[in-house]
Design a protein around this motif. Structure first.
Motif, PDB file in Angstrom:
ATOM      1  N   THR A 102       7.717  -1.736  -1.584  1.00 29.73           N
ATOM      2  CA  THR A 102       6.274  -1.847  -1.782  1.00 29.73           C
ATOM      3  C   THR A 102       5.798  -3.260  -1.508  1.00 29.73           C
ATOM      4  N   ARG A 103       6.536  -4.243  -2.018  1.00 23.35           N
ATOM      5  CA  ARG A 103       6.144  -5.634  -1.781  1.00 23.35           C
ATOM      6  C   ARG A 103       6.181  -5.966  -0.289  1.00 23.35           C
TER       7      ARG A 103
ATOM      8  N   TYR B 149       3.160  -4.335   1.380  1.00 22.79           N
ATOM      9  CA  TYR B 149       1.933  -5.059   1.021  1.00 22.79           C
ATOM     10  C   TYR B 149       1.817  -6.348   1.829  1.00 22.79           C
TER      11      TYR B 149
ATOM     12  N   HIS C 153      -2.271  -1.419   1.771  1.00 20.03           N
ATOM     13  CA  HIS C 153      -2.976  -1.599   0.506  1.00 20.03           C
ATOM     14  C   HIS C 153      -3.110  -0.321  -0.324  1.00 20.03           C
TER      15      HIS C 153
ATOM     16  N   LEU D 286       1.462  -7.629  -7.667  1.00 23.68           N
ATOM     17  CA  LEU D 286       0.657  -7.064  -6.578  1.00 23.68           C
ATOM     18  C   LEU D 286      -0.666  -6.515  -7.097  1.00 23.68           C
TER      19      LEU D 286
ATOM     20  N   ASP E  88      -4.211  -8.086  -7.138  1.00 30.08           N
ATOM     21  CA  ASP E  88      -5.163  -7.885  -6.043  1.00 30.08           C
ATOM     22  C   ASP E  88      -5.934  -6.597  -6.320  1.00 30.08           C
TER      23      ASP E  88
ATOM     24  N   PHE F 107      -5.524  -3.500  -4.066  1.00 29.12           N
ATOM     25  CA  PHE F 107      -4.246  -2.807  -3.937  1.00 29.12           C
ATOM     26  C   PHE F 107      -4.251  -1.570  -4.830  1.00 29.12           C
TER      27      PHE F 107
ATOM     28  N   PHE G 154      -2.053   1.545  -6.180  1.00 35.04           N
ATOM     29  CA  PHE G 154      -0.636   1.837  -6.349  1.00 35.04           C
ATOM     30  C   PHE G 154      -0.432   2.966  -7.355  1.00 35.04           C
TER      31      PHE G 154
END
Length: 405
Positions: free
Chosen positions: A87-88, A91, A96, A116, A119, A122, A124
């Motif tokens: 995921t990182r 991103y 996003h 994360l 932001d 973002f 998730f």
């Protein structure tokens, strides 16, 4: 061009825009054919959209940001991933919206996601399937002052992750409600672990149960959003999931999300077979996916009659779901590149960096010839490479695509 074991080739410029595979690229090389790749991205996006669903392709297949961008530009709702580190990485390359089709376990992984989520752009979602994980997530994200979107994973006995009964799902929803730092946003399942002679029936029953649970949870006010997500689908049975969701009007009350990933490259093995089954079940689909992924390698040795050793091995290509499939033979350095059919040859074994291949009668090889190989299970071919070559119809490299495993 290089695999994970060889960085010098690219540093010296052996894989660059304009290079030709048979003349300029250090082999072995991961090769993606542009025409087939673009066809597959368009085909799956159209299939999912026509089914009234959204597409969140599973990015762990390729972990190739250039492919993520093409999929998103074609209309994908988001990207599915399997871990916090994936995921990182996504991103960092501009993705996003991530659906992490797995449990978020361990404080360091939670910290990655919490960072994360600083932001606000973002978006998730992760899975939960046990009260212990719910308690840990609730405590950690409360300490960070962040609210985490979670989805309940529903599984099958003997399968992978997920609650094993509808009762467990309903109980877990109550545990989530007791955690102010968690927001229940949907329900998820994975049908790819359902096998056997009655797999089609089992998958349809599983999808029906998933929708039934979503309705129960929504009717009880368990969801934190007005239109919760309902999601399933790997790369083999996506048509059955789409049909089940559409037939039960999942899209009316829910946001239906399908998550196939291997379609982007397709293959010459297990997913080729699965696609034939999809086309058999769906007579309205007149064309399917096309294999876009190959690994190219040199004939390295011809030590015995009828036997060739190829400079290709376990460090270059998947071997868990079938051995590489010889496709075409090219003469190194000869342009225009014309491939001769060598599909009657057969790879019988692979070692770390060698493949053993029987040479079919009538096929004449010389050391230094180039052979393109099809693969089975693209996920475990992509992860052996740091860069792939996107080529046009004349086998010119038009883009080098980095992976981020």
């Amino acid at each position: 061009m290089y695999s994970a074991k060889n960085t010098a080739a690219v540093e010296k410029g052996f894989a660059h825009t304009g290079a030709n595979l048979v003349r300029d690229v250090s082999l072995p090389a991961l090769v993606l054919h542009r025409e087939a790749l673009e066809h597959n991205i368009r085909w799956m996006q159209a299939f999912v959209s026509d089914s009234g669903a959204e597409l969140a392709p599973h990015g762990k297949t390729s972990m190739t940001p250039a492919l993520f961008r093409r999929q998103l530009d074609a209309g994908a709702w988001g990207i599915t991933l399997a871990s916090a580190t994936q995921t990182r990485a996504a991103y960092a390359h501009g993705v996003h919206r991530v659906l992490m089709a797995n449990q978020l376990v361990g404080t360091p992984n939670m910290a990655l996601i919490a960072d994360l989520l600083a932001d606000p752009a973002f978006d998730f979602y992760c899975m939960v399937d046990h009260p212990d994980n719910v308690a840990d997530l609730g405590a950690y994200f409360a300490s960070r002052g962040v609210r985490l979107n979670v989805m309940i994973e529903y599984g099958v006995v003997g399968g992978r992750c997920g609650c094993r009964s509808e009762g467990e799902v309903l109980a877990l929803a109550k545990a989530i409600a007791a955690q102010p730092a968690l927001a229940l946003t949907g329900i998820e399942g994975y049908e790819g672990v359902i096998h056997g002679d009655h797999a089609v029936t089992g998958i349809r029953e599983f999808a029906a149960s998933l929708v039934r649970l979503a309705v129960q949870l929504q009717d009880s006010g368990a969801f934190a959003i007005a239109k919760p997500i309902i999601t399933a689908s790997g790369s083999a049975w996506y048509d059955l999931i789409a049909e089940s969701f559409e037939a039960q009007n999942a899209g009316g009350r829910f946001l239906s999300v399908l998550r196939p990933g291997s379609y982007v490259a397709h293959d010459h093995g297990i997913y080729k077979e699965a696609q034939c089954c999809v086309l058999d079940r769906r007579s309205d689909l007149h064309e399917g996916l096309r294999p876009a992924l190959e690994v190219w390698a040199h004939v390295q040795s011809l030590p015995e009659p009828g036997f060739a050793v190829i400079a290709l091995g376990k460090r270059d290509v998947a071997y868990d779901a079938g051995l590489p499939v010889p496709l075409l033979r090219y003469k190194a350095g000869v342009l225009p590149a014309t491939g001769d059919d060598v599909s009657a040859c057969k790879v019988t074994a692979v070692m770390d960096q060698h493949a053993f291949m029987t040479v079919a009668s009538g096929v004449e090889l010389r050391v230094g010839d180039i052979i393109s190989f099809g693969t089975s299970h693209p996920c475990l071919t992509f992860d052996k490479w740091r860069i792939g070559c996107l080529v046009d119809e004349q086998l010119h490299v038009i883009e080098t695509m980095e992976t981020c495993f």
